[in-house]
Design an enzyme around this catalytic site. Sequence first.
Site, PDB file in Angstrom:
ATOM      1  N   ILE A 193      37.579  55.806 -29.266  1.00 52.60           N
ATOM      2  CA  ILE A 193      36.528  55.315 -30.137  1.00 52.60           C
ATOM      3  C   ILE A 193      36.741  53.819 -30.289  1.00 52.60           C
ATOM      4  O   ILE A 193      37.854  53.316 -30.142  1.00 52.60           O
ATOM      5  CB  ILE A 193      36.494  56.042 -31.503  1.00 52.60           C
ATOM      6  N   ASP A 194      35.663  53.107 -30.544  1.00 54.53           N
ATOM      7  CA  ASP A 194      35.722  51.651 -30.584  1.00 54.53           C
ATOM      8  C   ASP A 194      36.688  51.151 -31.660  1.00 54.53           C
ATOM      9  O   ASP A 194      36.966  51.849 -32.640  1.00 54.53           O
ATOM     10  CB  ASP A 194      34.330  51.076 -30.870  1.00 54.53           C
ATOM     11  N   LYS A 195      37.125  49.929 -31.478  1.00 56.22           N
ATOM     12  CA  LYS A 195      38.060  49.309 -32.419  1.00 56.22           C
ATOM     13  C   LYS A 195      37.561  49.411 -33.855  1.00 56.22           C
ATOM     14  O   LYS A 195      38.305  49.811 -34.752  1.00 56.22           O
ATOM     15  CB  LYS A 195      38.273  47.839 -32.049  1.00 56.22           C
ATOM     16  N   ARG A 206      25.893  53.803 -30.654  1.00 55.48           N
ATOM     17  CA  ARG A 206      25.398  52.475 -31.033  1.00 55.48           C
ATOM     18  C   ARG A 206      24.249  52.032 -30.126  1.00 55.48           C
ATOM     19  O   ARG A 206      23.230  51.509 -30.589  1.00 55.48           O
ATOM     20  CB  ARG A 206      26.548  51.473 -30.981  1.00 55.48           C
TER      21      ARG A 206
END
Length: 349
Positions: free
Chosen positions: A143-145, A263
Amino acid sequence: MGTRRIEFTIAAAPPPRLDKALSRDVPEEEALSRTRLARLIAEGAVRVNGAILCDPKARVEEGAQVSIELAEAQDSHIGPEAIALTILYEDDDLIVVDKPAGMVVHPAPGTPSGTLVNALLHHCGDDLSGVGGVKRPGIVHRIDKETSGLLVVAKSDAAHHGLADQFAAHSVERHYRAFCYGVPDAGDPRLRGVRGASFEPGNVLRLTTQIARHRTDRQKQAVTFHGGKHAVTRAKVLEQFGSPPVVALLDCWLETGRTHQIRVHMAHAGHALIGDPVYGGKRRLPARALLAAGLQAAETFPRQALHAAVLGFDHPVTGENLRFESPLPRDMELLLHALRGENQPKDSG
């Protein structure tokens, strides 16, 4: 460095290539991928009927006796770091963590330390049996930062392969909570004109497109309908805020798992996530639609308002069905209360 030997016999009707035959017949408990077997062949670690074979395309016959020398797992070049982790589950094969926003999953040139992998190497220590011949955690999804929430990480080769197969088969349950601009609704005529958007029963928005790297900005992903990777996202409104409604809390779930998928898809639908600096743009909310506290909270939220809230899968070794839930993190909880016009909850920590 110590080694151990695996010995087995090639079964009937073997595939024409050595690497494929080994992949089919190697004992399942060894959890050796075809890529790992190809590397072992190239290293001269594979003998067939006593002779070393270094060509993965070599033919092998039914009844051939195979032995493979496996070296003990080597230490990773990534350094362990004593970073606090929130662990929901752990056994000999895997670990489930609740990642905070701001933490990168895996070291990269721009973030060589302070990552989840660094933290796991310290936490697990000698409990890592080795993934691909290296004592390292097996990352099967990311998962993104700036996205918070649940991740499962493999501690053994068997778990790594088993989990990877489930992600490839899209059988892993993954639900996210997200705050978006606007309220996706089947009655919105604008959405009917968005290519790839449709609605399923229960007012569930389904987005079906391809996703690929942006043609001019290599740090971004983009929706495309030619090339790229197939991507399907579903989203359902859990709560809406404002008069008229201008923000929604969504339950988003993934059929596929592409980089930045939620997103990118929600931005494509015209419902970008609150706080998303890459895909959200500088959206202004109508000043009279929300109370001042809610308006300020939404417009100043410092990251994409996205949280991996539910993760479910079958244990790759025991077969047990596991399901985990993570509540909204503190920043998203505060955003929720501000949008509702409620008093801010006291910090339970």
